[in-house]
Scaffold this motif. Structure first.
Motif, PDB file in Angstrom:
ATOM      1  N   ALA A   1     -10.571   8.456  -3.788  1.00 21.47           N
ATOM      2  CA  ALA A   1      -9.688   8.096  -2.786  1.00 21.47           C
ATOM      3  C   ALA A   1      -9.076   6.828  -3.211  1.00 21.47           C
ATOM      4  O   ALA A   1      -9.406   6.015  -4.345  1.00 21.47           O
ATOM      5  CB  ALA A   1     -10.614   7.392  -1.582  1.00 21.47           C
ATOM      6  N   SER A   2      -7.903   6.555  -2.800  1.00 27.27           N
ATOM      7  CA  SER A   2      -7.152   5.337  -3.238  1.00 27.27           C
ATOM      8  C   SER A   2      -7.155   4.514  -1.936  1.00 27.27           C
ATOM      9  O   SER A   2      -6.590   5.041  -0.887  1.00 27.27           O
ATOM     10  CB  SER A   2      -5.622   5.818  -3.575  1.00 27.27           C
ATOM     11  N   ILE A   3      -7.389   3.357  -1.977  1.00 26.25           N
ATOM     12  CA  ILE A   3      -7.543   2.441  -0.981  1.00 26.25           C
ATOM     13  C   ILE A   3      -6.740   1.257  -0.874  1.00 26.25           C
ATOM     14  O   ILE A   3      -6.647   0.445  -2.061  1.00 26.25           O
ATOM     15  CB  ILE A   3      -8.995   1.940  -0.655  1.00 26.25           C
ATOM     16  N   ASN A   4      -5.671   0.849  -0.050  1.00 29.76           N
ATOM     17  CA  ASN A   4      -4.802  -0.462   0.032  1.00 29.76           C
ATOM     18  C   ASN A   4      -5.385  -1.166   1.062  1.00 29.76           C
ATOM     19  O   ASN A   4      -6.342  -0.896   1.959  1.00 29.76           O
ATOM     20  CB  ASN A   4      -3.687   0.103   0.447  1.00 29.76           C
ATOM     21  N   PHE A   5      -5.510  -2.518   0.669  1.00 29.38           N
ATOM     22  CA  PHE A   5      -6.198  -3.423   1.580  1.00 29.38           C
ATOM     23  C   PHE A   5      -5.364  -4.952   1.324  1.00 29.38           C
ATOM     24  O   PHE A   5      -4.720  -4.997   0.374  1.00 29.38           O
ATOM     25  CB  PHE A   5      -7.517  -3.859   1.536  1.00 29.38           C
ATOM     26  N   ARG A   6      -5.464  -5.987   2.338  1.00 29.40           N
ATOM     27  CA  ARG A   6      -4.450  -7.049   2.113  1.00 29.40           C
ATOM     28  C   ARG A   6      -5.650  -8.084   1.899  1.00 29.40           C
ATOM     29  O   ARG A   6      -6.609  -8.031   2.685  1.00 29.40           O
ATOM     30  CB  ARG A   6      -3.674  -7.227   3.451  1.00 29.40           C
ATOM     31  N   THR A   7      -5.438  -8.815   1.050  1.00 32.24           N
ATOM     32  CA  THR A   7      -6.351  -9.933   0.694  1.00 32.24           C
ATOM     33  C   THR A   7      -5.887 -11.168   1.705  1.00 32.24           C
ATOM     34  O   THR A   7      -4.776 -11.371   2.156  1.00 32.24           O
ATOM     35  CB  THR A   7      -6.390 -10.591  -0.644  1.00 32.24           C
TER      36      THR A   7
END
Length: 76
Positions: free
Chosen positions: A2-8
């Protein structure tokens, strides 16, 4: 995989900066951080369960009984 995007946020970005300061990629740092966090959670759970067993009179009595049997077997 899986490829996961998140905001820091600021705190997460500082941590990420620290984890990549040695030249590690962001992906590598995040993967290792997840593995480390899971390991820490398992250890904390074991620590909690161990502390609960210390307060369990029945479990301590059973442990003593098993040790007594093992001592008897070893003496033969």
């Amino acid at each position: 995989m899986a490829s996961i995007n998140f905001r820091t946020d600021e705190r997460a970005q500082r941590a990420l900066d620290e984890l990549t300061a040695d030249g590690s990629t962001v992906s590598t740092a995040i993967r290792q951080a997840l593995v480390d966090a899971a390991r820490l959670r398992r250890r904390e759970k074991m620590r909690y369960e161990s502390a609960a067993l210390l307060d369990d009179d029945a479990d301590r009595a059973e442990s003593r009984a098993v040790l007594d049997v093992m001592d008897d077997l070893r003496a033969r």
